[in-house]
Motif scaffolding. Structure first.
Motif, mmCIF file in Angstrom:
data_model
loop_
_atom_site.group_PDB
_atom_site.id
_atom_site.type_symbol
_atom_site.label_atom_id
_atom_site.label_comp_id
_atom_site.label_asym_id
_atom_site.label_seq_id
_atom_site.Cartn_x
_atom_site.Cartn_y
_atom_site.Cartn_z
ATOM 1 N N ARG A 189 1.023 -1.211 -0.098
ATOM 2 C CA ARG A 189 -0.014 -0.072 -0.028
ATOM 3 C C ARG A 189 1.006 1.301 0.031
ATOM 4 O O ARG A 189 1.876 1.189 0.635
ATOM 5 C CB ARG A 189 -0.759 0.126 1.161
ATOM 6 N N TYR A 190 0.520 2.066 -0.577
ATOM 7 C CA TYR A 190 1.065 3.497 -0.762
ATOM 8 C C TYR A 190 2.512 3.402 -1.256
ATOM 9 O O TYR A 190 3.634 4.034 -0.642
ATOM 10 C CB TYR A 190 0.971 4.233 0.658
ATOM 11 N N THR A 191 2.742 2.817 -2.379
ATOM 12 C CA THR A 191 3.953 2.597 -2.962
ATOM 13 C C THR A 191 4.394 3.441 -4.220
ATOM 14 O O THR A 191 5.474 3.610 -4.451
ATOM 15 C CB THR A 191 4.488 1.130 -3.534
ATOM 16 N N TYR A 192 3.089 3.882 -4.681
ATOM 17 C CA TYR A 192 3.442 4.521 -6.165
ATOM 18 C C TYR A 192 2.795 6.335 -5.803
ATOM 19 O O TYR A 192 1.724 6.236 -5.244
ATOM 20 C CB TYR A 192 2.696 3.926 -7.186
ATOM 21 N N PRO A 193 3.375 7.132 -6.421
ATOM 22 C CA PRO A 193 2.970 8.426 -6.476
ATOM 23 C C PRO A 193 1.678 8.405 -7.326
ATOM 24 O O PRO A 193 1.596 7.602 -8.247
ATOM 25 C CB PRO A 193 4.112 9.249 -7.187
ATOM 26 N N PRO A 194 0.816 9.409 -6.882
ATOM 27 C CA PRO A 194 0.888 10.483 -6.058
ATOM 28 C C PRO A 194 0.605 10.135 -4.666
ATOM 29 O O PRO A 194 1.151 10.749 -3.798
ATOM 30 C CB PRO A 194 -0.068 11.452 -6.464
#
Length: 142
Positions: free
Chosen positions: A54-59
């Motif tokens: 989770r929350y590994t790629y921008p944005p």
């Protein structure tokens, strides 16, 4: 499928300089974002640790979430003790992994009320007035 690492027994660092030792996972405390753990020696607090994927790629990556959680820390609403509101951000070897929040000892989760099927099963006597009261109370908290 979420990639979940077991954090039990690990010591995590908070933004406040506090060290937190992760205890056992809270029963029923796993969802799409992460898993909730008890914190050793802190019976009124828990740690929400994000799944590894989770929350590994921008944005919306870990940097974004780190900034968001720190902004939430600054807001600190008066009802924060009754919400899963962040009280510290957690890091493992410098990487943001989750946050500390009050341990909510509620019998039901908010999505039990929001989902029509579970709401009807748990609260069959509720009317629209009851749902408006819940909505009003939630908006007051936030």
């Amino acid at each position: 499928m979420s990639i979940t690492k077991n954090y039990t027994g690990l010591t995590l660092q908070g933004t406040t300089g506090t060290s937190y030792t992760v205890g056992a996972a809270v029963s029923g405390g796993e969802g799409g974002e992460g898993r909730v753990y008890r914190l050793r020696g802190l019976p009124d607090l828990a740690a929400k640790i994000y799944h590894e994927d989770r929350y590994t790629y921008p944005p919306r990556d870990r940097t974004y979430m780190d900034r968001k959680l720190k902004a939430m820390l600054r807001l600190h609403p008066s009802a924060a003790h009754s919400l899963a509101w962040p009280v510290d951000v957690l890091y493992l070897r410098g990487r943001m992994v989750g946050y500390v929040m009050p341990l909510i000892r509620s019998m039901h989760k908010i999505y039990d009320v929001c989902r029509p099927d579970s709401r009807r099963q748990l609260f069959p006597q509720w009317s629209w007035n009851d749902l408006v009261k819940v909505a009003r109370n939630m908006s007051r908290c936030l």
